[in-house]
Every structure is written in C-alpha cells, then in structure tokens.
Design a protein around this motif. Structure first.
Motif, PDB file in Angstrom:
ATOM      1  N   GLY A 155       0.771  -1.229   0.000  1.00 42.88           N
ATOM      2  CA  GLY A 155       0.000   0.000   0.000  1.00 42.88           C
ATOM      3  C   GLY A 155       0.804   1.282   0.000  1.00 42.88           C
ATOM      4  O   GLY A 155       0.530   2.195  -0.779  1.00 42.88           O
ATOM      5  N   GLY A 156       1.807   1.387   0.871  1.00 45.22           N
ATOM      6  CA  GLY A 156       2.596   2.602   0.949  1.00 45.22           C
ATOM      7  C   GLY A 156       3.268   2.931  -0.368  1.00 45.22           C
ATOM      8  O   GLY A 156       3.241   4.077  -0.827  1.00 45.22           O
ATOM      9  N   SER A 157       3.855   1.920  -1.000  1.00 48.76           N
ATOM     10  CA  SER A 157       4.524   2.128  -2.283  1.00 48.76           C
ATOM     11  C   SER A 157       3.535   2.519  -3.369  1.00 48.76           C
ATOM     12  O   SER A 157       3.826   3.356  -4.227  1.00 48.76           O
ATOM     13  CB  SER A 157       5.276   0.852  -2.697  1.00 48.76           C
ATOM     14  OG  SER A 157       6.334   0.574  -1.805  1.00 48.76           O
ATOM     15  N   GLN A 158       2.355   1.916  -3.343  1.00 48.84           N
ATOM     16  CA  GLN A 158       1.355   2.229  -4.361  1.00 48.84           C
ATOM     17  C   GLN A 158       0.872   3.675  -4.240  1.00 48.84           C
ATOM     18  O   GLN A 158       0.738   4.383  -5.237  1.00 48.84           O
ATOM     19  CB  GLN A 158       0.172   1.265  -4.245  1.00 48.84           C
ATOM     20  CG  GLN A 158       0.505  -0.161  -4.656  1.00 48.84           C
ATOM     21  CD  GLN A 158      -0.672  -1.104  -4.494  1.00 48.84           C
ATOM     22  OE1 GLN A 158      -0.549  -2.168  -3.923  1.00 48.84           O
ATOM     23  NE2 GLN A 158      -1.840  -0.713  -4.989  1.00 48.84           N
ATOM     24  N   PHE A 159       0.618   4.120  -3.014  1.00 44.64           N
ATOM     25  CA  PHE A 159       0.181   5.496  -2.834  1.00 44.64           C
ATOM     26  C   PHE A 159       1.301   6.478  -3.174  1.00 44.64           C
ATOM     27  O   PHE A 159       1.043   7.562  -3.705  1.00 44.64           O
ATOM     28  CB  PHE A 159      -0.305   5.717  -1.401  1.00 44.64           C
ATOM     29  CG  PHE A 159      -1.723   5.285  -1.177  1.00 44.64           C
ATOM     30  CD1 PHE A 159      -2.773   5.940  -1.798  1.00 44.64           C
ATOM     31  CD2 PHE A 159      -2.019   4.216  -0.339  1.00 44.64           C
ATOM     32  CE1 PHE A 159      -4.093   5.546  -1.595  1.00 44.64           C
ATOM     33  CE2 PHE A 159      -3.330   3.814  -0.137  1.00 44.64           C
ATOM     34  CZ  PHE A 159      -4.368   4.479  -0.763  1.00 44.64           C
ATOM     35  N   ALA A 160       2.553   6.102  -2.864  1.00 42.36           N
ATOM     36  CA  ALA A 160       3.679   6.956  -3.236  1.00 42.36           C
ATOM     37  C   ALA A 160       3.766   7.083  -4.751  1.00 42.36           C
ATOM     38  O   ALA A 160       4.006   8.165  -5.292  1.00 42.36           O
ATOM     39  CB  ALA A 160       4.977   6.375  -2.681  1.00 42.36           C
TER      40      ALA A 160
END
Length: 226
Positions: A50-55
């Motif tokens: 999730g964190g990488s996708q939102f970044a």
C-alpha cells in the motif's frame, strides 16, 4: 485448537478487512491521477504494498516522471525484503508456498505473525492476514477504479493531495514510539523544503534518503552501545 477459534486467524481477518478497505481509495485515486483501469488493477495485483502504491500515484498526480514514481515506490518497498527474511525463518514456507509468501509479505501480515508464540499460530496469522488483505485490497481496488473514472481531473478534486493523505493514514498507526514520529516529522520538513526547488517526484526521494540515513545512524549508535 480449531482454525476458526484461532486468535491469530481472528486478528488476521480483522486486519484484512480494515486494510483492504483502503483499496477503494487507491483505485479511485490511481484512475483519477491518470492511470488506466487495467494499469490500476495490475499495480495492486503485482506491486501489492500500500505505501509504495500510494507513493507511486502521488508522484504521478503531482506531474512527476514515471522513473521518479517508480523510484519512490521501490525505496518504500525495500522494507519488505527485511520482512521476507524474518518470515522465512519464522514460518519456514516450502515449495510454491515460498513464492506465494514472498508476495503477501507486507507490514500487516508480518505484524500479525511475529506476535504469535506457537509456530502453527505464526503461520495461521501470516497467511490469514496476507491472503485476506490481498483478496480484499484487489477487490476494493477494482471498485475504486470504477468510481475513479467518474472523478475527472485529480487536481480539480484535490486528489493529488488526497493520495498523500491516504498514504499517511496507512502510515500513522505504525508510529507507536517517538523515533518513528521524529523520522516522519523530519522527512515531512525535508519534503516541504525541497518542493520549490526540485521537479515533482524528487521530494519523496529526498525524504526516503533522509529516513535511510536516520535509520543507519540509529543502527550504528545501537551497535556502539552494545
């Protein structure tokens, strides 16, 4: 103990539902930020962190280059390598399960597993959280992507900033002690200071570098005190 009565399974399921719901935000924001429906679906299925996708979509929505978005996502995803080594030694998956375990090794599945004391519960917690989040995250991504088609320009709705806000919503519950909070504040300040002077997408790379240096210095200090 029956599978349905397992504390690890109950914890994993609750975490799966809570985290999976964020997929709606990701799907809507990704499509509204310029990604196609199938690009959005593929990003959730293949990147699945999730964190990488939102970044990634935060950089895209801000007008950053694909290389900057990929770099930001990669830097944030490096932590999963450490998680993978930890889970490999704890859960000891074999055969095809090892490849499957690598794909669902994320913050939540790791956290659910490491608090368990019994090996069976470790495995139950890991797989319940990992597979549960994967299924729900991707289903809700599809729902959000279908919704995102109707949103139009992300800047008109403030979605370029909403991507960052959604990322912070995922991050904040993990800031349980003062050190992570301090790192988050310093990285935020570094990002704000860098925005006027560098191209879109680069500030988040600078923030990741600051966090990495902070972590390395902290690790060196702990070794010196040991």
């Amino acid at each position: 103990m029956k599978f349905s009565q397992s504390p690890a399974v109950k914890t994993g399921l609750s975490i799966a539902v809570a985290t999976g719901l964020y997929g709606i935000s990701f799907g809507a924001l990704a499509v509204a930020s310029g990604l196609g429906f199938w690009q959005t679906v593929a990003l959730s299925a293949l990147m699945f962190t999730g964190g990488s996708q939102f970044a990634f979509i935060g950089v895209v929505a801000g007008g950053g280059a694909g290389s900057a978005a990929f770099g930001a996502a990669t830097l944030l995803g490096i932590r999963n390598i450490i998680y993978g080594m930890q889970m490999n030694s704890m859960a000891r998956p074999t055969g095809w399960r090892k490849a499957a375990a690598a794909h669902v090794t994320i913050d939540e599945s790791t956290a659910t597993a490491v608090v368990q004391e019994d090996l069976r519960e470790v495995r139950r917690g890991f797989w319940t959280a990992g597979l549960g989040i994967f299924i729900l995250w991707n289903l809700f991504t599809v729902a959000g992507a279908l919704l995102g088609d109707a949103l139009g320009d992300p800047k008109a709705w403030g979605l370029d900033g909403a991507a960052v806000a959604a990322f912070l919503a995922l991050l904040w519950p993990r800031l349980a002690s003062r050190d992570p909070v301090a790192i988050a504040v310093v990285c935020a300040v570094a990002t704000v200071l860098a925005v006027p002077f560098v191209p879109p997408g680069v500030p988040i790379l600078i923030a990741a570098l600051v966090a990495g240096v902070w972590g390395w210095i902290g690790h060196q200090g702990k070794e010196a005190r040991a």
